[in-house]
Scaffold this active site. Structure first.
Site, PDB file in Angstrom:
ATOM      1  N   LYS A  35      34.987  97.965 -54.188  1.00 23.90           N
ATOM      2  CA  LYS A  35      33.810  98.682 -53.692  1.00 23.90           C
ATOM      3  C   LYS A  35      32.783  98.798 -54.809  1.00 23.90           C
ATOM      4  O   LYS A  35      33.091  99.242 -55.908  1.00 23.90           O
ATOM      5  CB  LYS A  35      34.207 100.090 -53.226  1.00 23.90           C
ATOM      6  CG  LYS A  35      33.027 100.943 -52.770  1.00 23.90           C
ATOM      7  CD  LYS A  35      33.501 102.231 -52.129  1.00 23.90           C
ATOM      8  CE  LYS A  35      33.618 103.389 -53.072  1.00 23.90           C
ATOM      9  NZ  LYS A  35      32.341 103.913 -53.565  1.00 23.90           N
ATOM     10  N   ASP A  62      28.728  99.880 -50.987  1.00 21.32           N
ATOM     11  CA  ASP A  62      28.652 101.280 -50.547  1.00 21.32           C
ATOM     12  C   ASP A  62      27.316 101.891 -50.976  1.00 21.32           C
ATOM     13  O   ASP A  62      27.244 102.585 -51.985  1.00 21.32           O
ATOM     14  CB  ASP A  62      29.852 102.015 -51.180  1.00 21.32           C
ATOM     15  CG  ASP A  62      29.888 103.504 -50.901  1.00 21.32           C
ATOM     16  OD1 ASP A  62      29.257 103.943 -49.922  1.00 21.32           O
ATOM     17  OD2 ASP A  62      30.563 104.221 -51.657  1.00 21.32           O
ATOM     18  N   LYS A  64      25.149 103.432 -48.591  1.00 25.39           N
ATOM     19  CA  LYS A  64      24.868 104.572 -47.689  1.00 25.39           C
ATOM     20  C   LYS A  64      23.391 104.671 -47.298  1.00 25.39           C
ATOM     21  O   LYS A  64      22.703 105.648 -47.601  1.00 25.39           O
ATOM     22  CB  LYS A  64      25.315 105.890 -48.328  1.00 25.39           C
ATOM     23  CG  LYS A  64      26.803 105.964 -48.649  1.00 25.39           C
ATOM     24  CD  LYS A  64      27.184 107.360 -49.108  1.00 25.39           C
ATOM     25  CE  LYS A  64      28.656 107.502 -49.416  1.00 25.39           C
ATOM     26  NZ  LYS A  64      29.081 106.788 -50.633  1.00 25.39           N
ATOM     27  N   ASP A  67      17.253 105.774 -43.479  1.00 27.90           N
ATOM     28  CA  ASP A  67      15.781 105.742 -43.467  1.00 27.90           C
ATOM     29  C   ASP A  67      15.353 105.484 -42.022  1.00 27.90           C
ATOM     30  O   ASP A  67      16.192 105.514 -41.118  1.00 27.90           O
ATOM     31  CB  ASP A  67      15.279 104.638 -44.423  1.00 27.90           C
ATOM     32  CG  ASP A  67      13.893 104.942 -44.988  1.00 27.90           C
ATOM     33  OD1 ASP A  67      13.009 105.395 -44.216  1.00 27.90           O
ATOM     34  OD2 ASP A  67      13.685 104.718 -46.189  1.00 27.90           O
ATOM     35  N   ILE A  68      14.081 105.207 -41.790  1.00 27.80           N
ATOM     36  CA  ILE A  68      13.657 104.917 -40.418  1.00 27.80           C
ATOM     37  C   ILE A  68      14.271 103.587 -39.983  1.00 27.80           C
ATOM     38  O   ILE A  68      14.562 102.722 -40.819  1.00 27.80           O
ATOM     39  CB  ILE A  68      12.112 104.894 -40.277  1.00 27.80           C
ATOM     40  CG1 ILE A  68      11.489 103.829 -41.185  1.00 27.80           C
ATOM     41  CG2 ILE A  68      11.528 106.268 -40.572  1.00 27.80           C
ATOM     42  CD1 ILE A  68       9.997 103.618 -40.915  1.00 27.80           C
ATOM     43  N   ASN A  70      13.354 100.743 -38.708  1.00 28.41           N
ATOM     44  CA  ASN A  70      12.776  99.468 -39.123  1.00 28.41           C
ATOM     45  C   ASN A  70      13.075  99.152 -40.592  1.00 28.41           C
ATOM     46  O   ASN A  70      13.386  98.012 -40.944  1.00 28.41           O
ATOM     47  CB  ASN A  70      11.260  99.494 -38.873  1.00 28.41           C
ATOM     48  CG  ASN A  70      10.616  98.153 -39.142  1.00 28.41           C
ATOM     49  OD1 ASN A  70      11.017  97.143 -38.556  1.00 28.41           O
ATOM     50  ND2 ASN A  70       9.659  98.127 -40.057  1.00 28.41           N
ATOM     51  N   THR A  71      12.991 100.165 -41.428  1.00 27.47           N
ATOM     52  CA  THR A  71      13.253  99.974 -42.866  1.00 27.47           C
ATOM     53  C   THR A  71      14.723  99.624 -43.098  1.00 27.47           C
ATOM     54  O   THR A  71      15.046  98.730 -43.887  1.00 27.47           O
ATOM     55  CB  THR A  71      12.868 101.257 -43.634  1.00 27.47           C
ATOM     56  OG1 THR A  71      11.485 101.507 -43.398  1.00 27.47           O
ATOM     57  CG2 THR A  71      13.112 101.119 -45.123  1.00 27.47           C
ATOM     58  N   THR A 122      32.323 114.337 -47.422  1.00 31.02           N
ATOM     59  CA  THR A 122      33.445 115.263 -47.644  1.00 31.02           C
ATOM     60  C   THR A 122      33.078 116.346 -48.666  1.00 31.02           C
ATOM     61  O   THR A 122      33.779 117.326 -48.805  1.00 31.02           O
ATOM     62  CB  THR A 122      34.711 114.508 -48.109  1.00 31.02           C
ATOM     63  OG1 THR A 122      34.339 113.602 -49.139  1.00 31.02           O
ATOM     64  CG2 THR A 122      35.338 113.738 -46.963  1.00 31.02           C
ATOM     65  N   ARG A 214      39.727 106.286 -59.558  1.00 29.05           N
ATOM     66  CA  ARG A 214      40.345 106.648 -60.842  1.00 29.05           C
ATOM     67  C   ARG A 214      41.853 106.440 -60.942  1.00 29.05           C
ATOM     68  O   ARG A 214      42.326 106.057 -62.015  1.00 29.05           O
ATOM     69  CB  ARG A 214      39.943 108.079 -61.211  1.00 29.05           C
ATOM     70  CG  ARG A 214      38.474 108.149 -61.625  1.00 29.05           C
ATOM     71  CD  ARG A 214      37.910 109.537 -61.530  1.00 29.05           C
ATOM     72  NE  ARG A 214      37.774 109.968 -60.137  1.00 29.05           N
ATOM     73  CZ  ARG A 214      37.323 111.147 -59.765  1.00 29.05           C
ATOM     74  NH1 ARG A 214      36.975 112.041 -60.666  1.00 29.05           N
ATOM     75  NH2 ARG A 214      37.212 111.454 -58.491  1.00 29.05           N
TER      76      ARG A 214
HETATM   77  O1  C5P Z   1      38.099 108.066 -58.249  1.00 26.41           O
HETATM   78  P1  C5P Z   1      38.276 108.328 -56.766  1.00 26.41           P
HETATM   79  O2  C5P Z   1      39.564 107.749 -56.214  1.00 26.41           O
HETATM   80  O3  C5P Z   1      38.089 109.796 -56.423  1.00 26.41           O
HETATM   81  O4  C5P Z   1      37.096 107.503 -56.090  1.00 26.41           O
HETATM   82  C1  C5P Z   1      36.812 107.606 -54.731  1.00 26.41           C
HETATM   83  C2  C5P Z   1      35.606 106.771 -54.394  1.00 26.41           C
HETATM   84  O5  C5P Z   1      35.267 106.989 -53.032  1.00 26.41           O
HETATM   85  C3  C5P Z   1      34.365 107.104 -55.205  1.00 26.41           C
HETATM   86  O6  C5P Z   1      33.612 105.906 -55.344  1.00 26.41           O
HETATM   87  C4  C5P Z   1      33.637 108.093 -54.325  1.00 26.41           C
HETATM   88  O7  C5P Z   1      32.251 108.087 -54.540  1.00 26.41           O
HETATM   89  C5  C5P Z   1      33.956 107.543 -52.932  1.00 26.41           C
HETATM   90  N1  C5P Z   1      33.854 108.522 -51.860  1.00 26.41           N
HETATM   91  C6  C5P Z   1      34.592 109.690 -51.826  1.00 26.41           C
HETATM   92  N2  C5P Z   1      34.451 110.556 -50.763  1.00 26.41           N
HETATM   93  C7  C5P Z   1      33.606 110.264 -49.768  1.00 26.41           C
HETATM   94  C8  C5P Z   1      32.868 109.092 -49.796  1.00 26.41           C
HETATM   95  C9  C5P Z   1      33.010 108.228 -50.866  1.00 26.41           C
HETATM   96  O8  C5P Z   1      35.380 109.961 -52.723  1.00 26.41           O
HETATM   97  N3  C5P Z   1      33.522 111.089 -48.753  1.00 26.41           N
END
Ligand code: C5P
Length: 235
Positions: A35, A62, A64, A67-68, A70-71, A122, A214
């Site tokens: 990702k 990723d 995310k 926007d409108i 069309n954009t 989240t 991580r």
């Molecule tokens: O290091 P870790 O396992 O926490 O990484 C989780 C990844 O998933 C990160 O890139 C984080 O930005 C992404 N993410 C998340 N929770 C979300 C959406 C994306 O932890 N709701």
């Protein structure tokens, strides 16, 4: 649709990213699905996507979008040219925005990357959603409603907590994908994630893809940590 582990490449430079991926470059080592998020994309631009793709990895871009219509449609048309495997947007941009995104993402030959919607982040609590966004329904109802809208718009799935994956499948069908971060080994550190699940538990609940950062990127032996994730989640 095959279950898979997606490694979050949360690095701020090409050098750090490639140094990490080099560990997976040896003979007989599988190329993980990865990702690329805002940090790396904004640091290095589309060339890092092309470079990682050329190394043989599947990519979830990723960014995310929100926007409108069309954009977003035009931005998605550009992203589809990067040949990524999965990308995403915010469901709160409305069904019209999601439909436009899908149109933009679809290549002339009819193929397109999987398009996944973020429901409520989240990091947003019930309290903040009510006070800041004036959304007063219970969080799980809001998440399921957004998932339903994404499914109606023709999207392939949602990003959600592994703990919500089962309910999303009940609401939107077994084939609607759940891509779930917040995964930790039972004996690992939780860090800043709040509601976490092990890879094995995510499998049991029915996640289609787990996104793991991580626990793999900071591990002493990332290849071993990745393989442990795959063994627990895919089996
Ligand atoms: O290091 P870790 O396992 O926490 O990484 C989780 C990844 O998933 C990160 O890139 C984080 O930005 C992404 N993410 C998340 N929770 C979300 C959406 C994306 O932890 N709701």
């Amino acid at each position: 649709m095959g279950k898979d582990v997606i490694i979050a490449l949360d690095f701020d430079s090409r050098e750090k990213t490639l140094a990490f991926l080099d560990r997976f470059a040896g003979e007989g080592i599988e190329k993980p699905f990865v990702k690329i998020g805002m940090e790396l994309y904004y640091a290095e631009g589309p060339s890092i996507v092309r470079e990682i793709k050329a190394r043989g990895h599947k990519i979830f871009l990723d960014l995310k979008l929100h926007d409108i219509p069309n954009t977003v449609k035009k931005a998605m048309a550009v992203l589809s040219g990067l040949d990524v495997d999965m990308t995403n947007l915010h469901a709160s941009g409305t069904k019209a925005m999601m439909e436009a995104a899908l149109e933009g993402l679809t290549r002339p030959d009819g193929t397109r990357p999987l398009l996944i919607a973020v429901t409520q982040l989240t990091s947003t609590s019930q309290e903040r959603m009510e006070a800041d966004l004036l959304i007063e329904k219970p969080m799980d109802q809001v998440v399921m409603h957004y998932a339903r809208c994404a499914a109606d718009a023709g999207l392939a799935g949602v990003v959600c907590s592994p703990l919500e994956a089962g309910k999303v499948h009940e609401t939107c069908g077994a084939g609607f994908l759940t891509v779930t971060p917040g995964v930790r080994f039972a004996d690992g550190e939780v860090g800043d994630q709040v509601r976490v699940t092990t890879p094995a538990k995510a499998k049991e609940i029915g996640s289609d893809y787990i996104v793991v950062g991580r626990p793999i990127t900071q591990a002493e032996d990332p290849v071993a940590a990745y393989r442990r994730c795959v063994a627990e989640f895919v089996g």
